[in-house]
Design a protein around this motif. Structure first.
Motif, PDB file in Angstrom:
ATOM      1  N   UNK A   1       7.880   8.519   3.418  1.00  0.00           N
ATOM      2  CA  UNK A   1       7.276   8.900   4.700  1.00  0.00           C
ATOM      3  C   UNK A   1       6.991   7.658   5.545  1.00  0.00           C
ATOM      4  N   UNK A   2       6.403   6.651   4.913  1.00  0.00           N
ATOM      5  CA  UNK A   2       6.058   5.433   5.648  1.00  0.00           C
ATOM      6  C   UNK A   2       7.305   4.680   6.097  1.00  0.00           C
TER       7      UNK A   2
ATOM      8  N   UNK B   1       2.700  -2.294 -12.090  1.00  0.00           N
ATOM      9  CA  UNK B   1       2.731  -0.881 -12.495  1.00  0.00           C
ATOM     10  C   UNK B   1       3.198   0.063 -11.385  1.00  0.00           C
ATOM     11  N   UNK B   2       3.721  -0.488 -10.296  1.00  0.00           N
ATOM     12  CA  UNK B   2       4.158   0.376  -9.199  1.00  0.00           C
ATOM     13  C   UNK B   2       5.598   0.121  -8.769  1.00  0.00           C
ATOM     14  N   UNK B   3       6.133  -1.067  -9.048  1.00  0.00           N
ATOM     15  CA  UNK B   3       7.415  -1.403  -8.434  1.00  0.00           C
ATOM     16  C   UNK B   3       8.594  -0.637  -9.017  1.00  0.00           C
ATOM     17  N   UNK B   4       8.495  -0.139 -10.242  1.00  0.00           N
ATOM     18  CA  UNK B   4       9.602   0.657 -10.780  1.00  0.00           C
ATOM     19  C   UNK B   4       9.686   2.020 -10.087  1.00  0.00           C
ATOM     20  N   UNK B   5       8.564   2.673  -9.873  1.00  0.00           N
ATOM     21  CA  UNK B   5       8.558   3.936  -9.137  1.00  0.00           C
ATOM     22  C   UNK B   5       8.984   3.710  -7.685  1.00  0.00           C
ATOM     23  N   UNK B   6       8.541   2.599  -7.119  1.00  0.00           N
ATOM     24  CA  UNK B   6       8.948   2.262  -5.758  1.00  0.00           C
ATOM     25  C   UNK B   6      10.459   2.062  -5.695  1.00  0.00           C
TER      26      UNK B   6
ATOM     27  N   UNK C   1      -4.336  -8.702  -2.713  1.00  0.00           N
ATOM     28  CA  UNK C   1      -3.937  -7.489  -2.014  1.00  0.00           C
ATOM     29  C   UNK C   1      -5.166  -6.638  -1.783  1.00  0.00           C
ATOM     30  N   UNK C   2      -5.505  -6.435  -0.528  1.00  0.00           N
ATOM     31  CA  UNK C   2      -6.738  -5.728  -0.205  1.00  0.00           C
ATOM     32  C   UNK C   2      -6.574  -4.218  -0.212  1.00  0.00           C
ATOM     33  N   UNK C   3      -5.299  -3.756  -0.114  1.00  0.00           N
ATOM     34  CA  UNK C   3      -5.070  -2.319  -0.066  1.00  0.00           C
ATOM     35  C   UNK C   3      -5.386  -1.717   1.282  1.00  0.00           C
ATOM     36  N   UNK C   4      -5.351  -2.498   2.333  1.00  0.00           N
ATOM     37  CA  UNK C   4      -5.625  -2.016   3.685  1.00  0.00           C
ATOM     38  C   UNK C   4      -4.678  -0.877   4.060  1.00  0.00           C
ATOM     39  N   UNK C   5      -5.159   0.340   4.274  1.00  0.00           N
ATOM     40  CA  UNK C   5      -4.276   1.476   4.541  1.00  0.00           C
ATOM     41  C   UNK C   5      -3.550   1.399   5.867  1.00  0.00           C
ATOM     42  N   UNK C   6      -3.964   0.489   6.751  1.00  0.00           N
ATOM     43  CA  UNK C   6      -3.292   0.365   8.035  1.00  0.00           C
ATOM     44  C   UNK C   6      -1.987  -0.408   7.945  1.00  0.00           C
ATOM     45  N   UNK C   7      -1.735  -1.021   6.800  1.00  0.00           N
ATOM     46  CA  UNK C   7      -0.455  -1.677   6.589  1.00  0.00           C
ATOM     47  C   UNK C   7      -0.326  -3.032   7.241  1.00  0.00           C
TER      48      UNK C   7
ATOM     49  N   UNK D   1       0.798  -1.225   0.000  1.00  0.00           N
ATOM     50  CA  UNK D   1       0.000   0.000   0.000  1.00  0.00           C
ATOM     51  C   UNK D   1       0.826   1.268   0.000  1.00  0.00           C
ATOM     52  N   UNK D   2       2.122   1.161   0.258  1.00  0.00           N
ATOM     53  CA  UNK D   2       3.021   2.317   0.211  1.00  0.00           C
ATOM     54  C   UNK D   2       3.770   2.409  -1.102  1.00  0.00           C
ATOM     55  N   UNK D   3       3.515   1.457  -1.994  1.00  0.00           N
ATOM     56  CA  UNK D   3       4.249   1.440  -3.257  1.00  0.00           C
ATOM     57  C   UNK D   3       3.617   2.369  -4.296  1.00  0.00           C
ATOM     58  N   UNK D   4       4.467   2.845  -5.213  1.00  0.00           N
ATOM     59  CA  UNK D   4       4.013   3.632  -6.359  1.00  0.00           C
ATOM     60  C   UNK D   4       4.006   5.126  -6.135  1.00  0.00           C
ATOM     61  N   UNK D   5       3.929   5.566  -4.891  1.00  0.00           N
ATOM     62  CA  UNK D   5       3.938   6.989  -4.548  1.00  0.00           C
ATOM     63  C   UNK D   5       5.246   7.274  -3.819  1.00  0.00           C
ATOM     64  N   UNK D   6       6.150   7.961  -4.472  1.00  0.00           N
ATOM     65  CA  UNK D   6       7.498   8.195  -3.943  1.00  0.00           C
ATOM     66  C   UNK D   6       7.454   8.814  -2.550  1.00  0.00           C
TER      67      UNK D   6
END
Length: 294
Positions: free
Chosen positions: A94-95, A119-124, A277-283, A84-89
């Motif tokens: 921060x996380x 589609x997120x792991x390269x930015x991660x 992957x449920x995308x649970x924001x609580x991690x 859930x922290x992937x894809x957004x630099x």
């Protein structure tokens, strides 16, 4: 340091070849496990944000270092980035800083992307490269990356992954992924090296263990070590913890290695193929498999 007990990664740092995994352990148990492990010779601890026990690892790290008179540099600490922290630099960095706070350290020795999220792991990876350059991680790598993921990553990465952590034990070998990592000098690390306990009753391994006066678990770990893997078995039991570390005083011959290799079924753990992957924001609890979590 004993070279046999450590491997040099492709960026030159040393990584212990046997460590402690803490998946499925609650914080209080994790603290005790980590502290006990460090007092009894372990120098590699592997956790992840998904496990929900980084706080326990951090407390155990401090307790264990104090009781064993260790410095932070004596311990090789691994954690992983939650999907859930992937894809957004910015979100990832921060996380990750929050993860460092729970771990009570200002750096980890190895930081992994827990899964190659589509589609997120390269930015991660770009964020991990900057974390590495800033000294917040001494090495970076992937977890559960297959040949396609690794090939794509290697085509775009500025910093080559140092480690790929994959499911590997007598029943699953992932030969194509192993071959690529060996070719590219990416260190292989086995999670579930004892097959979640499902391989401990194999008659072939029992016979080999009796010959060497070792346990089945020790033979399985030795089999993986002789193939160049780092292994991270989990145990909360003191005797088994010590046993899992006592694997450097015997050698399997070629016939024994092949006999164990013939147990291959090339099947992931049951939960792995049902991963969602449920995308649970609580991690926490974002891995769902038969209701048992990751």
């Amino acid at each position: 340091m004993d070279e046999q007990r450590n491997v040099k990664l492709n960026n030159g740092i040393l990584m212990p070849r046997v460590g402690l995994g803490v998946w499925k352990s609650l914080n209080d148990e994790t603290q005790q496990m980590v502290a006990t492990a460090l007092q009894n010779g372990y120098r590699l601890i592997d956790t992840a944000k998904q496990y929900g026990n980084e706080t326990g690892v951090g407390a155990g790290l401090q307790e264990g270092m104090n009781k064993a008179n260790l410095k932070r540099a004596d311990v090789f600490l691994t954690t992983k980035i939650w999907n859930g922290d992937q894809g957004d630099y910015d979100q990832l960095r921060k996380s990750f800083n929050e993860q460092l706070g729970k771990l009570q350290t200002d750096y980890v020795d190895l930081l992994l992307l827990h899964w190659p999220v589509f589609d997120k792991y390269l930015e991660s990876w770009r964020a991990l490269e900057d974390i590495y350059r800033d000294g917040q991680a001494k090495a970076i790598g992937g977890c559960n990356f297959n040949v396609d993921h690794l090939t794509n990553l290697l085509d775009h990465a500025e910093v080559k992954p140092a480690v790929n952590q994959i499911e590997f034990n007598p029943r699953i070998h992932q030969p194509d992924t192993v071959a690529l990592c060996q070719k590219e000098k990416i260190q292989l690390e086995a999670w579930s090296p004892l097959g979640n306990g499902q391989t401990l009753n194999e008659p072939v391994i029992k016979d080999i263990a009796a010959k060497h006066h070792k346990s089945v678990a020790q033979v399985e770990l030795r089999w993986e070590l002789q193939q160049g893997f780092v292994v991270i078995p989990k145990s909360s039991h003191f005797a088994r913890m010590r046993e899992n570390l006592d694997v450097f005083d015997f050698q399997l011959d070629a016939d024994e290695m092949e006999a164990i290799a013939e147990l291959d079924q090339e099947k992931h753990s049951i939960w792995y193929n049902k991963f969602k992957w449920s995308g649970n924001p609580d991690g926490v609890d974002d891995y769902i498999a038969d209701g048992n979590g990751f």
